[in-house]
Design a protein around this motif. Structure first.
Motif, mmCIF file in Angstrom:
data_model
loop_
_atom_site.group_PDB
_atom_site.id
_atom_site.type_symbol
_atom_site.label_atom_id
_atom_site.label_comp_id
_atom_site.label_asym_id
_atom_site.label_seq_id
_atom_site.Cartn_x
_atom_site.Cartn_y
_atom_site.Cartn_z
ATOM 1 N N LEU A 229 -5.852 -1.649 4.023
ATOM 2 C CA LEU A 229 -4.833 -2.465 3.350
ATOM 3 C C LEU A 229 -3.874 -1.598 2.541
ATOM 4 O O LEU A 229 -2.686 -1.915 2.422
ATOM 5 N N ILE A 232 -1.324 0.064 5.162
ATOM 6 C CA ILE A 232 -0.279 -0.768 5.788
ATOM 7 C C ILE A 232 0.806 -1.172 4.782
ATOM 8 O O ILE A 232 1.838 -1.718 5.169
ATOM 9 N N ARG A 233 0.569 -0.906 3.491
ATOM 10 C CA ARG A 233 1.600 -1.192 2.479
ATOM 11 C C ARG A 233 2.608 -0.056 2.365
ATOM 12 O O ARG A 233 3.643 -0.217 1.733
ATOM 13 N N LEU A 239 1.296 3.289 8.350
ATOM 14 C CA LEU A 239 1.015 2.112 9.169
ATOM 15 C C LEU A 239 0.394 2.512 10.510
ATOM 16 O O LEU A 239 -0.598 1.922 10.946
ATOM 17 N N TYR A 284 4.307 -7.623 5.525
ATOM 18 C CA TYR A 284 2.904 -7.291 5.255
ATOM 19 C C TYR A 284 1.964 -8.230 5.990
ATOM 20 O O TYR A 284 0.955 -7.805 6.561
ATOM 21 N N GLU A 285 2.279 -9.507 6.025
ATOM 22 C CA GLU A 285 1.394 -10.481 6.655
ATOM 23 C C GLU A 285 1.246 -10.212 8.154
ATOM 24 O O GLU A 285 0.132 -10.286 8.706
ATOM 25 N N ARG A 287 1.553 -7.355 9.608
ATOM 26 C CA ARG A 287 0.759 -6.135 9.769
ATOM 27 C C ARG A 287 -0.732 -6.433 9.662
ATOM 28 O O ARG A 287 -1.541 -5.882 10.414
#
Length: 953
Positions: A229, A232-233, A239, A284-285, A287
Motif C-alpha cells: 500500500l 502504490i501511493r 507502482l 489510488y482505488e 491501483r
C-alpha cells in the motif's frame, strides 16, 4: 656462522631444576622449537604436565601451551584443545600458524555443538571464539564471520557482521541464501530473517522484493500489505515494483496467505469477476483493485493459458503411435496410459484436438476408465477457471444429461478440482453441494475436486464435511476424503485434525482409507520441519505398514529441500531394514524430496540402493533421482537410470522411464545427447511387442512428461527465490500414488510450471518488446517433429499388388496388360518418392551449410527455459524490466518513452470446445469438428500434404 640446533635435551633437563626462572627459560625455548622437536619432547610429557598442574608455578599456562602443541602433533586433538584452553591468553587466535588454525576450527566445531545442544559453554571457549570473531572483523572476513555465527546461532554476531561489513546489500542477500540452504532449524531461521528484514528496512533504498520474500517465510501478511500500500501511493517506479511483488507473491505463496493479504486491502467493493481491462487506469482505488486482481491470480492464470495455447508444440504422431499400441493390446492399462500421456502433454493448453479426433476410440471407456478420461479434461484445461462449468456441463451431475453415468459425473467433479487447483474460491461451494449427494462414486470425485480447489486454505468447515463422509467407512468415498482432508489442511499442522485422522486410521479395516489418511497426515506436516518430529516418530514405529508408509512421506514433506541429515539417516535406515516392500520403496523415494535443493548429492546417495536385490528399492531409487534431479539433465543420474531400464523387473523399468523423462524435461539434444536417444528408447519400448506391460506403461507416461504442457512446462520443486513450490511437491507425491490408483496420475498436472518471460506495462497490458538470448537458437529449441515411417506403407502397397495379381492370375480375371499397368504405376510412385526424398535431403544439406546465428531476438511473450536465463540480456531501447536480473515469469516493464503510443501484443483466446458423451461437441465456441480441428496458430507451420494414393473398387 649460525649454529644448527640438533637437540633440545639440555632444555628438557633444565625443567628439573628448582629455580623458577630456569624452568621458565626452558619452557620458552621448548615452545619455540616444539614444531621441530616434538618427538623428543614426548619423553618429558609427564614432567611438563606436573608443571602445568602445579598451582604455585607462575608459568603454568606456558607449560599448558607446550603440551597442547605436542598433543596436536601426536594427533590427539581432544587433549590439545583441553591444554590450549588452560593456556589462557597465550593461545593467540591472531597467529597464522597451522597449529592455531587447526585447533581454532576444532574449537569452533565444539562451540557449535554445545550451542546447538543447549549445553553449558566453558567461558574460556567462549573467549577464544569471540577472539576469532574479532579477528575476522579486523581482517574484513565478514562472510566468514557471518557463516560461523549462523552455525553458532549467535544472532548478535550475525547482525554485527552484516551492519559493519560496508556492503550491507550483498551481505543481506548472502545471509538469505545461507538461511535457505544451510539453516536446518525452522525457529532459528525465522529469527535470522527477522533481523534481515529489520536491516533491509534501515537502508536508504530498501530492496522490497527481497524483503517480501523474507516476510513470506515469516508468514507476516500485515507487513507485506503495508509495503504494497505504501508503494502504490508513490511514483510510477514504486507502482511497478508493487505489482511485481504481487506477482511474486502469487507465485510463492499459499491460497490462504494470499487471501489474508487481500482481506487487509482497503477495497470498497468486491472485484469478483472483474476484468482488468475494465478497471480505470488512474487513482489510488484503481491501483488497489489491480493489486487485488493480481493477488487473486486472475492475470497470471490468464497469461499461463494464453501462453500455453499460443505456443503448444506437440508431436501428434507420438500420440497416434500410443493409440495404435493401445488398440493392439487387450486391457485398459494402455488405453488409460494414452489418456494420461495426452493430458500431461496438453496440460494447460486447452487443446483437446486428440480427444475430438478420436471420439469413437474415446467412447470405449467404461466405469473408472471413463472417470479418468473425463478427469483428463481438467488437466488439459487447467486454469480455465471462468468457463470451467461450461467446459464440463455435458458431464457434470445435473440430472438432465442423457446416458450420464456416476463415473463420468464423478470424473467431471475431479476435473473441476484440477482446473481450479489452488484457486478454488468460486467452485468450492458447488463441490461441497455435490459431496453431500449419497453416492460413493460421486463423493469420490467431489472429495478429490474439493481437496484440490481448497488446497492449503485450512477451512475447518470443509474438513468437517469430508470427515462426515469418511466416517461412513466406505472404501471408495473414504479413500478420496482422506486425501482431501490432508489437502485442505495442507501445512497447517493442526493437532486436533491429526489426532482424529490417526485415530480413525487405527479403527478402520479398509486399506485404501488407511493409506489415504497416512498421505493426508503427511500433507498436514508440509514444511513443519522439527515440529513434525513427534508425529513422524509415532508413524515410523507403528505396527501397520500403511502408516509407516505415510510416515516416510510425512518426513519428506516436513523436511523437503532441507537436506536434513537426521531425516536422511532415518529414510536410509528404513530403506534397508523395514519388513514391508511398500515402506522401503517409499523411504528411498522420499530421499529425492529431501535432496531436491541439492540434486548433485542424490546420485551418490542412491547409487548403491539402485543395485539392491529388492526391486522395490530399485524402483524407489529411480523415482528419487527423477524428483531431485528434475529438469537438470544430471549426467550421473541418467547413467544410473539407463542401467535400470535394462532391469529384469517390469515395474523397475517403468520407474526408470518416468524418472528419465523428469530429468530430461525441456532438455534439447544440443544440451545433452541423451535427450534424443532417450526419446528413441521410449518409442522403442512402446512399440516392442516383447516388452513388459508395466514397462510400456512407464514409457507412455514418460513421453507425456518429457513433452509436458506442449513442451513449454518444466518441473521445479523450488522457485529461484528459495521458496518451495507447493503445487509441484504435492503434485509429484500424489502422482506417485498411481501405483495404487491410476487416476492419481492426473496430479502430475499440478507439478508443471510454464517457463516463459512475459513483460507487462503499468496498465498490466502486454506491450511489444524484445530481448536478446545470447546463445545459438538450437540450444534451447523444441525437439524436431517425428515423421511417420513411409517405407512400411510402400511395402504394404507392393504386397497388395502382388497378392491381387496372383489371385487374378489364378482365376484368369485379369489380362497381362492390366498387370503391366499396375506394375508401371507402382514403379512410377517409387521413383517419385525417391525424388522427393532426395530433394528433402538436398534442402536439409543447404540449411546445414548456413552458419547458425550466435544469438536470437525473443519477442514478448517468449518461451525461456530455466537454463537459458544465464544467456538473457534485456536490451530493448524502450522498455526496461523493474527486476535487475532475468527471472522466469511475469516481469513489469518501465516505459522509457511514455509519450509515444504503445503497440500491444494481440491476444489469442483459448478454445473451449470439448467432446460430449454422445459424440457431439459442446462448449462456448462450438463448431463442426473439422473446422475446429484444423485451427492453427499463425506461428505454427503448415501441415504437410497427404501422400498420393489411388482408389480402386
Amino acid at each position: 656462522m649460525a649454529v644448527v640446533v640438533t637437540s633440545i635435551s639440555n632444555y628438557l633437563t633444565l625443567l628439573k631444576e628448582d629455580q623458577v626462572d630456569l624452568k621458565k627459560y626452558a619452557l620458552e625455548k621448548i615452545d619455540s622449537s616444539v614444531d621441530e622437536f616434538w618427538s623428543e619432547i614426548v619423553s618429558s610429557l609427564d614432567l611438563i604436565k606436573t608443571l602445568s598442574n602445579e598451582k604455585s608455578f607462575s608459568n603454568r599456562d606456558l607449560a599448558s601451551l607446550v603440551l597442547s602443541k605436542v598433543y596436536y602433533h601426536l594427533g590427539d586433538f581432544s587433549n590439545s584443545m583441553s591444554y590450549a584452553l588452560s593456556s589462557g591468553s597465550l593461545f593467540n587466535v591472531l597467529s597464522k600458524s597451522e597449529y592455531v588454525e587447526t585447533i581454532l576450527y576444532k574449537f569452533i566445531d565444539e562451540y557449535i555443538r554445545q550451542r546447538n545442544t543447549d549445553g553449558k559453554i566453558d567461558d574460556r571457549l567462549e573467549s577464544i571464539v569471540m577472539g576469532m570473531f574479532d579477528r575476522c572483523f579486523k581482517e574484513g572476513s565478514y562472510k566468514q564471520a557471518l557463516g560461523i555465527a549462523i552455525e553458532c546461532k549467535r544472532l548478535d554476531i550475525i547482525e554485527k557482521s552484516i551492519a559493519e561489513s560496508g556492503t550491507v546489500s550483498s551481505m543481506l542477500a548472502y545471509c538469505v541464501h545461507l538461511c535457505n540452504t544451510t539453516v536446518n532449524n525452522r525457529k532459528f531461521r525465522q529469527q535470522v530473517l527477522t533481523i534481515i528484514v529489520r536491516l533491509y528496512l534501515t537502508q536508504e533504498k530498501p530492496d522490497y522484493i527481497n524483503i517480501t520474500q523474507c516476510l513470506i517465510f515469516l508468514d507476516d501478511q500485515k507487513e507485506i500489505t503495508n509495503i504494497l500500500l505504501s508503494l502504490i501511493r508513490k511514483d510510477e517506479d514504486s507502482l511497478l515494483l508493487a505489482y511485481q511483488i504481487a506477482f511474486d507473491l502469487f507465485q510463492n505463496s499459499t491460497q490462504l496467505f494470499l487471501k489474508n493479504i487481500r482481506n487487509l486491502l482497503p477495497l470498497e467493493k468486491s472485484t469478483d469477476g472483474m476484468d482488468v481491462d475494465e478497471i480505470v487506469a488512474d487513482g489510488y482505488e484503481s491501483r488497489v483493485k489491480k493489486l487485488d486482481s493480481i493477488l487473486r491470480g486472475d492475470i497470471t492464470i490468464g497469461l499461463n493459458l494464453e501462453f500455453l495455447y499460443r505456443n503448444c508444440n506437440i508431436d501428434m504422431h507420438i500420440l497416434q503411435s500410443m493409440k495404435a499400441t493401445s488398440e493392439l493390446h487387450k486391457g485398459a492399462i494402455f488405453y488409460s496410459g494414452t489418456l494420461f500421456a495426452n493430458a500431461i502433454m496438453h496440460a494447460g493448453t486447452t487443446r483437446d484436438t486428440f480427444l475430438r479426433g478420436n471420439l469413437e476410440w474415446l467412447m470405449k471407456s467404461t466405469h473408472w476408465t471413463k472417470f479418468s478420461a473425463i478427469a483428463s479434461l481438467g488437466v488439459i484445461n487447467k486454469g480455465h477457471i471462468k468457463e470451467s462449468k461450461t467446459l464440463l456441463k455435458t458431464y457434470l451431475p445435473s440430472g438432465a444429461t442423457v446416458n450420464a453415468t456416476p463415473y463420468s459425473e464423478s470424473g467431471a467433479l475431479y476435473a473441476l478440482g484440477l482446473i481450479h487447483a489452488g484457486h478454488g474460491e468460486e467452485i468450492t461451494e458447488y463441490l461441497l453441494e455435490k459431496l453431500r449427494i449419497p453416492n460413493v462414486i460421486l463423493q469420490h470425485g467431489a472429495a478429490l475436486g474439493m481437496g484440490l480447489a481448497a488446497m492449503a486454505t485450512g477451512r475447518e468447515d470443509l474438513y468437517e464435511e469430508l470427515k462426515e463422509v469418511l466416517y461412513t467407512d466406505d472404501a471408495v468415498a473414504g479413500e478420496a476424503c482422506g486425501i482431501a482432508m490432508g489437502l485442505v489442511m495442507l501445512g497447517t499442522g493442526q493437532q486436533k485434525a491429526i489426532q482424529e485422522m490417526l485415530t480413525y486410521a487405527h479403527e478402520t479395516q479398509h486399506e485404501k482409507i488407511i493409506r489415504s489418511l497416512a498421505m493426508g497426515l503427511a500433507f498436514m506436516m508440509y514444511g513443519k520441519e522439527e515440529s513434525a518430529d513427534v508425529l513422524v516418530e509415532q508413524l515410523l514405529t507403528d505396527k501397520d505398514p500403511l502408516l509407516r508408509y505415510g510416515g516416510m512421506y510425512t518426513l519428506a514433506f516436513a523436511y523437503c529441500g532441507t537436506g536434513n541429515n537426521d531425516a536422511l539417516r532415518k529414510l536410509l535406515h528404513y530403506a534397508v531394514s523395514d519388513g514391508s516392500d511398500s515402506v522401503r520403496r517409499a523411504a528411498v523415494t522420499c530421499i529425492g524430496f529431501i535432496l531436491s535443493r541439492q540434486p548433485e548429492k542424490c546420485p551418490k546417495t542412491v547409487s548403491l540402493l539402485a543395485e539392491s536385490y529388492n526391486p522395490h528399492v530399485r524402483y524407489g531409487s529411480a523415482i528419487a533421482l527423477g524428483i531431485s534431479c528434475a529438469a537438470t539433465g544430471n549426467k550421473e543420474a541418467l547413467d544410473i537410470l539407463k542401467k535400470l531400464t535394462t532391469d529384469t523387473i517390469g515395474f523397475v523399468k517403468q520407474a526408470a522411464w518416468i524418472a528419465m523423462a523428469m530429468v530430461l524435461i525441456q532438455t534439447s539434444k544440443e544440451q545433452l545427447a541423451e535427450a534424443e536417444s532417450c526419446r528413441k528408447l521410449f518409442a522403442t519400448c512402446i512399440n516392442d511387442k516383447r516388452e513388459d506391460t508395466m514397462s510400456k506403461f512407464g514409457a507412455v507416461l514418460a513421453y507425456g512428461i518429457i513433452d509436458a504442457g506442449g513442451r513449454n512446462c518444466t518441473i521445479q520443486l523450488h522457485s529461484p527465490s528459495g521458496h518451495k513450490n507447493m503445487n509441484t511437491i504435492v503434485g509429484i507425491a500424489m502422482f506417485l500414488q498411481f501405483w495404487y490408483w491410476f487416476p492419481n496420475t492426473h496430479f502430475m498436472g499440478l507439478a508443471l510450471s510454464p517457463t516463459y518471460i512475459i513483460g507487462l506495462n503499468k496498465n498490466l497490458e502486454m506491450p511489444v518488446f524484445s530481448f536478446k538470448s545470447n546463445c545459438k537458437p538450437s540450444l534451447f529449441a523444441y525437439p524436431p517433429e517425428t515423421k511417420p515411417q513411409t517405407n512400411n506403407q510402400v511395402n504394404k502397397i507392393e504386397t497388395a499388388v502382388l497378392s491381387y495379381s496372383r489371385r487374378m492370375t489364378t482365376k484368369g480375371a485379369l489380362s497381362s496388360s492390366a498387370m503391366d499397368i499396375d506394375t508401371k504405376k507402382a514403379d512410377e510412385k517409387k521413383e517419385k518418392e525417391a525424388q522427393d526424398a532426395k530433394k528433402l535431403e538436398e534442402e536439409k544439406a543447404e540449411k546445414e551449410k548456413e552458419p547458425e546465428p550466435t544469438f536470437e531476438k525473443k519477442q514478448n511473450p517468449a518461451r525461456i527455459v530455466p537454463k537459458q536465463l544465464q544467456y538473457i540480456q534485456f536490451d530493448d531501447s524502450r522498455y526496461h524490466p523493474i527486476k535487475r536480473t532475468p527471472v522466469l515469469g511475469v516481469v513489469l516493464l518501465k516505459d522509457q518513452t511514455p509519450d509515444q503510443p504503445e503497440q500491444l501484443v494481440v491476444k489469442e483466446k483459448p478454445e473451449t470446445v470439448v467432446p460430449a458423451s454422445n459424440g457431439q461437441q459442446s462448449g462456448t465456441h462450438a463448431s463442426n469438428t473439422s473446422t475446429t480441428s484444423s485451427h492453427k496458430d499463425k506461428d505454427l507451420p503448415e501441415p504437410q500434404p497427404p501422400q498420393p494414393f489411388e482408389f480402386t473398387d
